[in-house]
Design an enzyme around this catalytic site. Structure first.
Site, PDB file in Angstrom:
ATOM      1  N   ASP A 139      41.912  47.475  35.138  1.00  0.00           N
ATOM      2  CA  ASP A 139      41.178  46.587  34.251  1.00  0.00           C
ATOM      3  C   ASP A 139      42.102  46.133  33.119  1.00  0.00           C
ATOM      4  O   ASP A 139      43.051  46.842  32.766  1.00  0.00           O
ATOM      5  CB  ASP A 139      39.965  47.316  33.670  1.00  0.00           C
ATOM      6  CG  ASP A 139      38.881  46.376  33.180  1.00  0.00           C
ATOM      7  OD1 ASP A 139      37.903  46.173  33.907  1.00  0.00           O
ATOM      8  OD2 ASP A 139      39.034  45.829  32.068  1.00  0.00           O
TER       9      ASP A 139
ATOM     10  N   TYR B  41      32.806  27.866  38.860  1.00  0.00           N
ATOM     11  CA  TYR B  41      32.566  29.225  39.337  1.00  0.00           C
ATOM     12  C   TYR B  41      32.211  29.222  40.820  1.00  0.00           C
ATOM     13  O   TYR B  41      32.718  30.036  41.599  1.00  0.00           O
ATOM     14  CB  TYR B  41      31.451  29.865  38.514  1.00  0.00           C
ATOM     15  CG  TYR B  41      31.174  31.308  38.841  1.00  0.00           C
ATOM     16  CD1 TYR B  41      32.123  32.293  38.577  1.00  0.00           C
ATOM     17  CD2 TYR B  41      29.963  31.696  39.409  1.00  0.00           C
ATOM     18  CE1 TYR B  41      31.869  33.624  38.861  1.00  0.00           C
ATOM     19  CE2 TYR B  41      29.699  33.021  39.697  1.00  0.00           C
ATOM     20  CZ  TYR B  41      30.658  33.981  39.427  1.00  0.00           C
ATOM     21  OH  TYR B  41      30.404  35.301  39.721  1.00  0.00           O
TER      22      TYR B  41
ATOM     23  N   LYS C 207      34.127  31.113  44.068  1.00  0.00           N
ATOM     24  CA  LYS C 207      33.465  32.108  44.903  1.00  0.00           C
ATOM     25  C   LYS C 207      33.326  31.633  46.346  1.00  0.00           C
ATOM     26  O   LYS C 207      33.357  32.439  47.286  1.00  0.00           O
ATOM     27  CB  LYS C 207      32.106  32.482  44.308  1.00  0.00           C
ATOM     28  CG  LYS C 207      32.228  33.265  43.002  1.00  0.00           C
ATOM     29  CD  LYS C 207      33.074  34.522  43.160  1.00  0.00           C
ATOM     30  CE  LYS C 207      33.121  35.359  41.903  1.00  0.00           C
ATOM     31  NZ  LYS C 207      33.897  36.616  42.065  1.00  0.00           N
TER      32      LYS C 207
END
Length: 259
Positions: A38, A146, A150
């Site tokens: 992360d 977005y 995806k």
């Protein structure tokens, strides 16, 4: 709880919070050794390996994956969960924002998978699970950028599954609906009417609530599990019925149902 991941090692990107942390926690509870990659691994629990990683930086990715494989004694499972969001129509985001979000959401999957493949090839239970989204298959307003990323992740998942099936590496993706995560809550907090926006998000999913991170994590764990050894090239929706169901709106009136 089953322990089907005993003796296996997993890397989860975006593992510092939300879906990633829920998936990492569940894999560990079922026996896996887990590294959470992360940008800010400060929230990773002490029993998991937290490593800083920027999926837009090839050097950072290579070093983090190599460290994880070394510390965990190999790598069997990769969960490509790191991602970022964007709102608006195609007119709303300038080119540099398109490049940035594509770099995180699509090329991030490419970089981490590429770094992990040499380790996965040495595993007898190799699996990659990509976190995609319902927007890959369902058109939602104000999500052009977005959705494009995806959609690319879903297509990439199927291509990867075909490329690596003969190497014994399974590749699948999970398509969540709107999930109750810190990122979604921040979006709601910034809205003019947070309560109204939350009600609208709940209403558009046939189950009339947000999906939980734990529910998405359960789907990820299934796709990653050796018990699903015959499952590859699969897109698993965890979307409250958004993709497959067409129900009347909630509320009173003919043809309606109680909310």
């Amino acid at each position: 709880m089953t322990r089907e991941f005993s003796g296996l090692s997993a890397v989860v990107t975006g593992g510092g919070s939300g879906i990633g942390l829920a998936a990492a926690r569940l894999l560990a509870d079922r026996g896996a050794s887990v590294a959470c990659l992360d940008l800010d691994p400060a929230g990773v629990p002490a029993d998991l390996l937290g490593l800083r990683c920027d999926v837009t930086d090839a050097v950072s990715v290579t070093e983090a994956v190599a460290t994880a494989a070394d510390r965990l004694g190999g790598l069997d499972i990769l969960v490509n969960n790191a991602g970022t969001g964007a709102q608006g129509t195609i007119e709303a985001n300038p080119d540099d924002e398109w490049h940035r979000v594509l770099d995180v959401n699509v090329l991030g999957v490419v970089r981490v998978s590429r770094a992990a493949l040499p380790h996965l090839r040495a595993s007898s239970a190799a699996a990659i699970v990509n976190t995609c989204s319902i927007v890959a298959t369902t058109g939602l307003p104000n999500r052009a950028l977005y959705s494009a990323t995806k959609g690319a992740v879903q297509a990439l998942t199927l291509a990867m599954a075909a490329d690596h099936v003969d190497e014994g590496i399974r590749v699948n993706c999970v398509n969540p609906g709107t999930v109750d995560t810190p990122w979604v809550r921040r979006l709601l907090d910034s809205a003019d009417d947070p309560a109204g926006e939350l009600a609208a998000l709940r209403a558009r999913q046939p189950i009339r609530r947000l999906v939980s991170a734990a529910e998405v994590a359960a789907a990820i764990a299934y796709l990653a599990s050796p018990l699903a050894a015959a499952t590859t090239g699969t897109v698993l929706a965890v979307d409250g019925g958004m993709h497959g169901l067409r129900l009347p709106p909630a509320g009173p009136g003919p043809g309606r149902r109680d909310g």
